[in-house]
Motif scaffolding. Sequence first.
Motif, PDB file in Angstrom:
ATOM      1  N   TYR A  48      -3.945  -3.566  19.538  1.00 13.46           N
ATOM      2  CA  TYR A  48      -3.602  -3.788  18.126  1.00 13.46           C
ATOM      3  C   TYR A  48      -4.107  -5.144  17.651  1.00 13.46           C
ATOM      4  O   TYR A  48      -3.942  -6.158  18.341  1.00 13.46           O
ATOM      5  N   ASN A  49      -4.719  -5.163  16.460  1.00 13.26           N
ATOM      6  CA  ASN A  49      -5.237  -6.395  15.854  1.00 13.26           C
ATOM      7  C   ASN A  49      -4.668  -6.497  14.447  1.00 13.26           C
ATOM      8  O   ASN A  49      -5.049  -5.746  13.549  1.00 13.26           O
ATOM      9  N   LEU A  78       0.833  -1.200   0.000  1.00 13.75           N
ATOM     10  CA  LEU A  78       0.000   0.000   0.000  1.00 13.75           C
ATOM     11  C   LEU A  78       0.871   1.256   0.000  1.00 13.75           C
ATOM     12  O   LEU A  78       0.671   2.176  -0.793  1.00 13.75           O
ATOM     13  N   TYR A  79       1.848   1.286   0.887  1.00 12.65           N
ATOM     14  CA  TYR A  79       2.737   2.442   0.989  1.00 12.65           C
ATOM     15  C   TYR A  79       3.548   2.615  -0.295  1.00 12.65           C
ATOM     16  O   TYR A  79       3.727   3.732  -0.787  1.00 12.65           O
ATOM     17  N   PHE A 104      -5.859  -4.885  10.880  1.00 13.71           N
ATOM     18  CA  PHE A 104      -5.003  -3.900  10.230  1.00 13.71           C
ATOM     19  C   PHE A 104      -4.746  -4.287   8.768  1.00 13.71           C
ATOM     20  O   PHE A 104      -4.794  -3.449   7.868  1.00 13.71           O
ATOM     21  N   ARG A 105      -4.472  -5.557   8.527  1.00 12.51           N
ATOM     22  CA  ARG A 105      -4.241  -6.011   7.155  1.00 12.51           C
ATOM     23  C   ARG A 105      -5.492  -5.850   6.298  1.00 12.51           C
ATOM     24  O   ARG A 105      -5.416  -5.573   5.111  1.00 12.51           O
ATOM     25  N   LYS A 106      -6.664  -6.022   6.937  1.00 11.16           N
ATOM     26  CA  LYS A 106      -7.934  -5.807   6.220  1.00 11.16           C
ATOM     27  C   LYS A 106      -8.077  -4.328   5.832  1.00 11.16           C
ATOM     28  O   LYS A 106      -8.521  -4.002   4.722  1.00 11.16           O
ATOM     29  N   LEU A 107      -7.675  -3.421   6.720  1.00 11.71           N
ATOM     30  CA  LEU A 107      -7.718  -1.988   6.403  1.00 11.71           C
ATOM     31  C   LEU A 107      -6.803  -1.682   5.210  1.00 11.71           C
ATOM     32  O   LEU A 107      -7.171  -0.933   4.297  1.00 11.71           O
ATOM     33  N   CYS A 108      -5.606  -2.252   5.213  1.00 15.40           N
ATOM     34  CA  CYS A 108      -4.667  -2.048   4.102  1.00 15.40           C
ATOM     35  C   CYS A 108      -5.265  -2.543   2.796  1.00 15.40           C
ATOM     36  O   CYS A 108      -5.185  -1.872   1.757  1.00 15.40           O
ATOM     37  N   SER A 109      -5.886  -3.715   2.859  1.00 10.63           N
ATOM     38  CA  SER A 109      -6.498  -4.293   1.665  1.00 10.63           C
ATOM     39  C   SER A 109      -7.651  -3.437   1.151  1.00 10.63           C
ATOM     40  O   SER A 109      -7.771  -3.184  -0.050  1.00 10.63           O
TER      41      SER A 109
END
Length: 478
Positions: free
Chosen positions: A72-73, A6-7, A77-82
């Motif tokens: 932290y989850n 993403l970055y 977090f990975r779902k947000l990135c996706s």
Amino acid sequence: MKDNKLYATLNHFDKIEQNRLHKYIRSPYFNANNILTEFLDILFLYLNHRNGKISELTKEAIWIKLFHREPYNDIRFRKLCSDLLKLIEGFLAQEVFNNNPLQQAASLLQAVGERRMDGLYKSAKKISELASERHFQHPLFYHYQYQIETNIFELTELDPFQNEHNNIEKIFNNLDYYFLCEKLKWYATILSSKKLISQEYDVLFIDAIIEHLRTKNYDKVPIINIYYLIVLTYLENNNTQHYYELINKLKHSRNYFQLNEQCDAYQYALNYCISKFNLGSQEFLNEYFRLAKYLIENEILFTGLPDDKLAAVNFRGVVSVALRLKEYNWTEKFIKDIQNRLPVDQRETAVGFSLAQVYFYQKKYDLAISLLATVEYDDITYNLNGKSMLMAIYYEKDDFEALTFLMDSFKTFLTRHTEMSDVRKKLYLNLIKYTRKLTKIMPGDRKAVEQIKKELEEAKGSPIASERWLREKIAELE
């Protein structure tokens, strides 16, 4: 976080694109999750104000900014990135759509037809006609024209007068134009790639297409003529008329094509010049230089890469040809003027190496050596060419001790690089072999000179790097 996909994707966005992406993601039509908007703001903040603090941008640090004291989850977090990446992908697709009036017109006609919106039919048809006017005629132009005409045909029952003026011929014509354009374009790519890889392709209908184009005139569709001539420069390489006709048509058709498409077509022309002067044609050495200067002056050669940069391969080609034509002052000025138009990650090496070449041709060997010492040799092409140039410099300076050491280390380097093709290795192994023989010949030893000349003739067909330089040094020993 800096290695996150993403970055890395957001790194490609300039300030204007960032602002457009912000507007897109803030629109509730595309995104109803405010957390994703905040997430993007955080990422752009670090992108635009890094100041060496990129290490602070961890997943956990981002989480605290978004959710404060919530634990932290990593899965969440990975779902947000996706999810954010999907929105960015949607934005990129929307940008392409917004910049393509033909695609918009085709989609509008399709939507009107599917919903049977009688009242919008005439205005949608008018929009499609306006979108077609003076549009760049790349292959997709005919693809969208085909879609538009197909949609118009399917909507004829909405227009009581349309049946009298059937548009089936337009449908066929645009489909044929698109097919011919794409077929020729990809066949040209295949013919070009055959110079690098020995792979055979079964290309349906290509012989029939070539025969058809020998008798059919497509002056109303310039891109077909242009790709046809590109194909002929490969199939009938000895007929230089194809090249000159290609250049003429490109110059007279420039208003029909976007600059990046012109750049691609002209690249084939430059490659043709290279193939001809590699076979000894002085005419095409001069022609390459003349054409390259025209393309640089008209900003055409800068459109092959993002941000209007000049591809390193074209930069090297221009410098090499200009030096062979002894245009030393022009070349040095060109390098300094154009350096900021080179890709940032290749700039320092390309400029340093090219200036070293200029000083080598001017026989300023110590300056050339000092510049070569500053060049980063991660790029295998610069590495090989740098070692070859140093060999020539040591020979010219009669520093045979340094030359012998370099030839031995160069040979070891070639042996160890197993990923390098055998053909490429042979180029430089032959250079080492004949340079070593040169060092053993005394000036005036006609017998030894004739022997090495005979070996070169017998080895014709076996590639030798810097062969022109080798032959010049042999001639000096006669």
